[in-house]
Every structure is written in C-alpha cells, then in structure tokens.
Design a protein around this motif. Structure first.
Motif, PDB file in Angstrom:
ATOM      1  N   VAL A 188       0.821  -1.216   0.000  1.00  0.00           N
ATOM      2  CA  VAL A 188       0.000   0.000   0.000  1.00  0.00           C
ATOM      3  C   VAL A 188       0.859   1.271   0.000  1.00  0.00           C
ATOM      4  CG1 VAL A 188      -1.689   1.340   1.313  1.00  0.00           C
ATOM      5  CG2 VAL A 188      -2.013  -1.116   1.013  1.00  0.00           C
ATOM      6  N   PRO A 189       1.867   1.397   0.874  1.00  0.00           N
ATOM      7  CA  PRO A 189       2.720   2.600   0.784  1.00  0.00           C
ATOM      8  C   PRO A 189       3.417   2.737  -0.564  1.00  0.00           C
ATOM      9  CG  PRO A 189       3.054   1.493   2.889  1.00  0.00           C
ATOM     10  CD  PRO A 189       2.229   0.573   2.050  1.00  0.00           C
ATOM     11  N   ALA A 190       3.889   1.615  -1.132  1.00  0.00           N
ATOM     12  CA  ALA A 190       4.563   1.684  -2.432  1.00  0.00           C
ATOM     13  C   ALA A 190       3.606   2.084  -3.545  1.00  0.00           C
ATOM     14  CB  ALA A 190       5.202   0.334  -2.751  1.00  0.00           C
ATOM     15  N   SER A 191       2.329   1.761  -3.399  1.00  0.00           N
ATOM     16  CA  SER A 191       1.336   2.069  -4.429  1.00  0.00           C
ATOM     17  C   SER A 191       0.772   3.470  -4.312  1.00  0.00           C
ATOM     18  CB  SER A 191       0.174   1.064  -4.347  1.00  0.00           C
ATOM     19  OG  SER A 191       0.632  -0.266  -4.431  1.00  0.00           O
ATOM     20  N   THR A 192       0.938   4.098  -3.165  1.00  0.00           N
ATOM     21  CA  THR A 192       0.322   5.407  -2.931  1.00  0.00           C
ATOM     22  C   THR A 192       0.696   6.459  -3.969  1.00  0.00           C
ATOM     23  OG1 THR A 192       0.184   4.967  -0.552  1.00  0.00           O
ATOM     24  CG2 THR A 192       0.031   7.262  -1.252  1.00  0.00           C
ATOM     25  N   PRO A 193       1.982   6.610  -4.349  1.00  0.00           N
ATOM     26  CA  PRO A 193       2.289   7.607  -5.387  1.00  0.00           C
ATOM     27  C   PRO A 193       1.572   7.344  -6.702  1.00  0.00           C
ATOM     28  CG  PRO A 193       4.282   6.914  -4.261  1.00  0.00           C
ATOM     29  CD  PRO A 193       3.198   5.989  -3.821  1.00  0.00           C
ATOM     30  N   PHE A 194       1.468   6.065  -7.085  1.00  0.00           N
ATOM     31  CA  PHE A 194       0.774   5.721  -8.325  1.00  0.00           C
ATOM     32  C   PHE A 194      -0.712   6.069  -8.227  1.00  0.00           C
ATOM     33  CE2 PHE A 194       4.548   3.143  -8.332  1.00  0.00           C
ATOM     34  CZ  PHE A 194       4.904   3.013  -9.664  1.00  0.00           C
ATOM     35  N   ILE A 195      -1.304   5.775  -7.081  1.00  0.00           N
ATOM     36  CA  ILE A 195      -2.736   6.039  -6.898  1.00  0.00           C
ATOM     37  C   ILE A 195      -3.015   7.534  -6.987  1.00  0.00           C
ATOM     38  CG2 ILE A 195      -4.648   5.901  -5.253  1.00  0.00           C
ATOM     39  CD1 ILE A 195      -3.353   3.332  -4.181  1.00  0.00           C
ATOM     40  N   LEU A 196      -2.175   8.329  -6.348  1.00  0.00           N
ATOM     41  CA  LEU A 196      -2.398   9.776  -6.351  1.00  0.00           C
ATOM     42  C   LEU A 196      -2.216  10.367  -7.746  1.00  0.00           C
ATOM     43  CD1 LEU A 196      -0.667  10.624  -2.982  1.00  0.00           C
ATOM     44  CD2 LEU A 196      -3.102  10.769  -3.480  1.00  0.00           C
ATOM     45  N   VAL A 197      -1.266   9.844  -8.507  1.00  0.00           N
ATOM     46  CA  VAL A 197      -1.128  10.299  -9.892  1.00  0.00           C
ATOM     47  C   VAL A 197      -2.373   9.943 -10.692  1.00  0.00           C
ATOM     48  CG1 VAL A 197       0.144   9.941 -12.043  1.00  0.00           C
ATOM     49  CG2 VAL A 197       1.381  10.268  -9.910  1.00  0.00           C
TER      50      VAL A 197
END
Length: 270
Positions: A188-197
C-alpha cells in the motif's frame, strides 16, 4: 549536549533562506506566466486577431453580472456536485479493484479484459448510450464521470501494486510477516504515489466529461451554460464558464498535490 557554533548557525540560517527563495520562485513564475497570458489575450482581442474573442475586461464584467444574479454560483455548484459524486465513486471503486488485480493473478485474468476494452472507449462516446439506458436525469451524467475517473485510477492502482519492490516483499516474508501485513505495510505505501497520480489524471478526465455530459438534458451547470451561450454567440459567457472550470480544476489538483506531498514524504524528489 551538542553546541551549535556561530558559523554553523549562520550556515543553517543561510540554507533556510535559500529554501524559502526556492519555494517562492515557482509561485512568482506562475504569477508572471498568468499575467503574460492575460496581456497576450488582451492584445489578441484588441487587434481582432481572433474573431469574436472578448477582452479580459468584458469577461470580468460578465462574470460580475453572473455572480450578481446567482447564475455562476448555481452552475458551478451543479457541476461540482456531479464531478465530486462521479469522481469520488470512481476512486472508491478503482483503488480496491486495482489492488485486487495486482495482488491476485486470477482476479487480474478475469477483470483485465474488461478494463482494457473500456479504456479504449472514450466515456464521451457512451453518453448517448447512458441517456437511452438511464434517462436524462443526473444518473447518466454521474455514471459517465464515474467511468472516466475509474479507468484512470484503476490502472494506476494496479500498476502500483505490480511495481512494488519484490525485494522488500521477500524480505518481509523471510521475517515472518503475513500476506495481510505485507500488503498493508509494503504494498500500500509503495502504491500510494501511483494512486495519487491516477487520481489527478482522473480528476481532469472527470471535468472534461462533465462538460460534455451537461450538453444533453441538463438545466444547469457550466457545460450547459456554455452550450446555451453558444446558441446566441455570447462569447463572454462561454469564457466565464471556461475560466471557472479551469480555476476549479486547478484548485482541486493543487489539493491532491498537497496530499501527495504529505503522504509520500518518504519518496525522493528532484
């Protein structure tokens, strides 16, 4: 207890001043760019280089009239309501769907064909179908906005999961972490930047879709106001609506960017 010497204090103070100047520079450049854009607009309108283009002053006067009679507030709230509902629903559904697709290969194999199919179909092309199936009320408008935001966010969430560092995942497994812990603490932390983009892209898609959706069967909204104004060649009204959409979209994007910086402070930045 460490003692900070005067030279060290001076160095720290100098570095802080430099940081403040670096943070202010983009804002100054933004203001200068906007001012230059308004000047170019005024010159082009005054010289008549673009037919029927109103001057900034005329648009400002029209905006004042629309604010005074409540038209701008009514249209803005209507469009904001549609964008917020469709966008929020899209994000809420897209993030879990992307996580499931990225974490479980079986789910990916079952769902991915539909995702790839509807990604190639512009949401605007589905507006007539949505109107026929759902009528001309609010539901079809929100549905196409939902689809636009969903497609942008689900792919980003999915990509964030599959791009998570496998070394960290394997290390967590070696240390005895369960799949639930690995997912919550690593993926989840690693995916957060992708999700926000993906959320930022989905926001732009939502605003683009709401304008087109309001061209059909709407009685209020910024897109509806532009379509009605175009019938009578009211260019100043069109410009007011366009600028309002741009300002709202920019403000919402800045809020997402602020959230991104707070949630991904651990990430290295250029």
């Amino acid at each position: 207890m460490a003692v900070i010497t005067p030279p060290e204090r001076t160095a720290v103070k100098t570095e802080r001043q430099r940081a403040v100047r670096r943070s202010r520079r983009p804002l100054v450049l933004n203001v200068l760019a906007l001012a230059a854009g308004v000047v170019v607009w005024a010159v082009v309108a005054a010289l008549g280089l673009v037919e029927n283009l109103p001057t900034p002053l005329a648009v400002l006067h029209k905006a004042g009239d629309m604010i005074a009679d409540g038209t701008l507030a009514t249209d803005t709230l209507a469009s904001l309501r549609r964008v917020f509902l469709g966008y929020a629903l899209g994000v809420v559904v897209a993030v879990p769907a992307g996580f499931l697709m990225g974490w479980y290969p079986t789910v990916r194999a079952l769902v991915e064909p539909y995702i790839q199919f509807f990604r190639t179909v512009p949401p605007l092309a589905l507006i007539p179908l949505a109107v026929v199936m759902m009528g001309i009320g609010e539901v079809p408008k929100i549905a196409v906005i939902w689809l636009a935001s969903f497609m942008a966010c689900v792919v980003s969430a999915f990509q964030g999961v599959i791009d998570a560092d496998k070394t960290l995942i394997n290390a967590a497994r070696v240390l005895g972490a369960s799949d639930r812990t690995i997912f919550a603490k690593v993926v989840v932390p690693a995916s957060t930047p992708f999700i926000l983009v993906g959320m930022r892209i989905g926001l732009g898609a939502s605003w683009a879709t709401v304008v087109a959706a309001e061209l059909i069967g709407a009685q209020e909204g910024l897109g509806y106001r532009m379509q009605k104004a175009s019938t009578w060649f009211e260019m100043d009204t069109i410009m007011v609506s366009v600028i309002t959409i741009g300002v709202l979209g920019m403000l919402m994007d800045r809020l997402l960017l602020l959230a991104e910086r707070r949630l991904t402070g651990w990430q290295e930045r250029r």
